[in-house]
Scaffold this active site. Sequence first.
Site, PDB file in Angstrom:
ATOM      1  N   SER A 166       0.836  -1.200   0.000  1.00 37.13           N
ATOM      2  CA  SER A 166       0.000   0.000   0.000  1.00 37.13           C
ATOM      3  C   SER A 166       0.867   1.245   0.000  1.00 37.13           C
ATOM      4  O   SER A 166       1.667   1.452   0.911  1.00 37.13           O
ATOM      5  CB  SER A 166      -0.900   0.013   1.240  1.00 37.13           C
ATOM      6  OG  SER A 166      -1.349   1.331   1.495  1.00 37.13           O
ATOM      7  N   ASP A 317      -6.635   0.666  -8.917  1.00 34.48           N
ATOM      8  CA  ASP A 317      -7.738   1.619  -9.116  1.00 34.48           C
ATOM      9  C   ASP A 317      -8.418   1.447 -10.479  1.00 34.48           C
ATOM     10  O   ASP A 317      -9.493   1.994 -10.714  1.00 34.48           O
ATOM     11  CB  ASP A 317      -7.231   3.057  -8.984  1.00 34.48           C
ATOM     12  CG  ASP A 317      -6.790   3.382  -7.562  1.00 34.48           C
ATOM     13  OD1 ASP A 317      -7.202   2.666  -6.627  1.00 34.48           O
ATOM     14  OD2 ASP A 317      -6.038   4.351  -7.390  1.00 34.48           O
TER      15      ASP A 317
END
Length: 431
Positions: A166, A317
Amino acid sequence: MKQTVSHAKRLRGAFSVPGDKSISHRSVLFNALAEGNAEITGFLPGADCLSSIACLRQMGVEIEHTDDKVRVFGRGLRGLREPSDVLDCGNSGTTLRLLAGLLAGQPFLSVLTGDASLRSRPQRRITDPLRQLGANLDGRDNGNRAPLVIRGTTIHGGNYELPIASAQVKSALLLAGLTGDAPMRLTGKIVSRDHTERMLIAMGIDLTVKDDEIVLYPPSHPVFPYPLSLHVPGDPSSATFWWVAAAIHPDAEITTLGVGLNPSRTGALDVLKAMGANITISNERNEGAEPVGDVTVRGGGLRGTRIDGDLIPRLIDEIPVLAVAAACAVGETVVADAEELRAKETDRVATVVSELSAMGASLEATPDGMVIAGGGELHGATVQSHGDHRIAMALAVAGLVAEGETIIDEAEAVTVSYPTFWQHYAQIKEA
Ligand code: S3P
């Protein structure tokens, strides 16, 4: 706002997509800590990045902003002041998580909150490691949900092994490390978008990146970080909507100009190529710390593929709109190792599956992704964005090839990352 979209006869266009969301956030957050002023052009004036600006202003940072131009008057690493109210990060996970790291070592109290979606997202991924570095912070659900309360204190260096890939977690720790009393070493899943590393290095911070570790030395000299003026490249995550639109349409040619081509962000291009899309990249160059280029996609047939493993952080995304590409492809597409999708602005496994099913696609959720049986015809329907910008835009792309009209509810969500989306959408249909 409801937006009605319909089938396009042909798609044409050559234009610039708005600035990269991740880089825009970092350009203001990092320059606020610099000794001096920075000019940023190509800044994304999306709601998420405006949340970062608003929070910084509450801590005494002067920021001038018109359209895509921003000037940040840096206050230095120790120059922020205690905000007199809670800091509202809106829908923006990047604002909340990067600020949590940045504020952990500032000598005052701050409270970070956001909208209902952000308050429901997991935060132990940052509160746990920050606590291990000495930070004093808490939140609802034993530190797992915003609002988060941070009582700034001395941050210690040391080793931390990242358990998830992340960039927000990695960046929060590096920002905390800037005010630390000893070097910080990150190991484990350090491979995710690397804009923070590139930008901090360009600002004079002593940071080294190797295959298996990132080491940051807190600046000992007060002039660091230097201010960094930059032009923000076009956002590849936004450009992917047009790449998929062109790839699934039989009569299409769309060029996105000046798009960021940082390898940590170009997984969608690799997947579309593997699916057989007709893609040309030209005018490749470096702008500041980032590679950019023009990307042209022409219509043609696609075939199913597998999206998993190391690809996932490079396109996380883009999965909602890649699911649209997969629904229009011949054969099956499997998305796996993508449990992170469930912790985004919405549970994107659930929202993609429910809304694309409503349009006639054949797909099923799995614990860590989805399986999409391509080849069926999409048809118009009334669908929900669930307030998630990327779901709204993915559904709009599906509407370009669906039979009949598609009505997208809460279509204004696009303003989070792409305020001019609906203008560009109209342009490519009319050109
Ligand atoms: C971001 C990192 C990604 C991405 C998000 C923006 C960033 O999340 O999904 O939209 O700017 O650092 P992770 O923290 O899961 O990598």
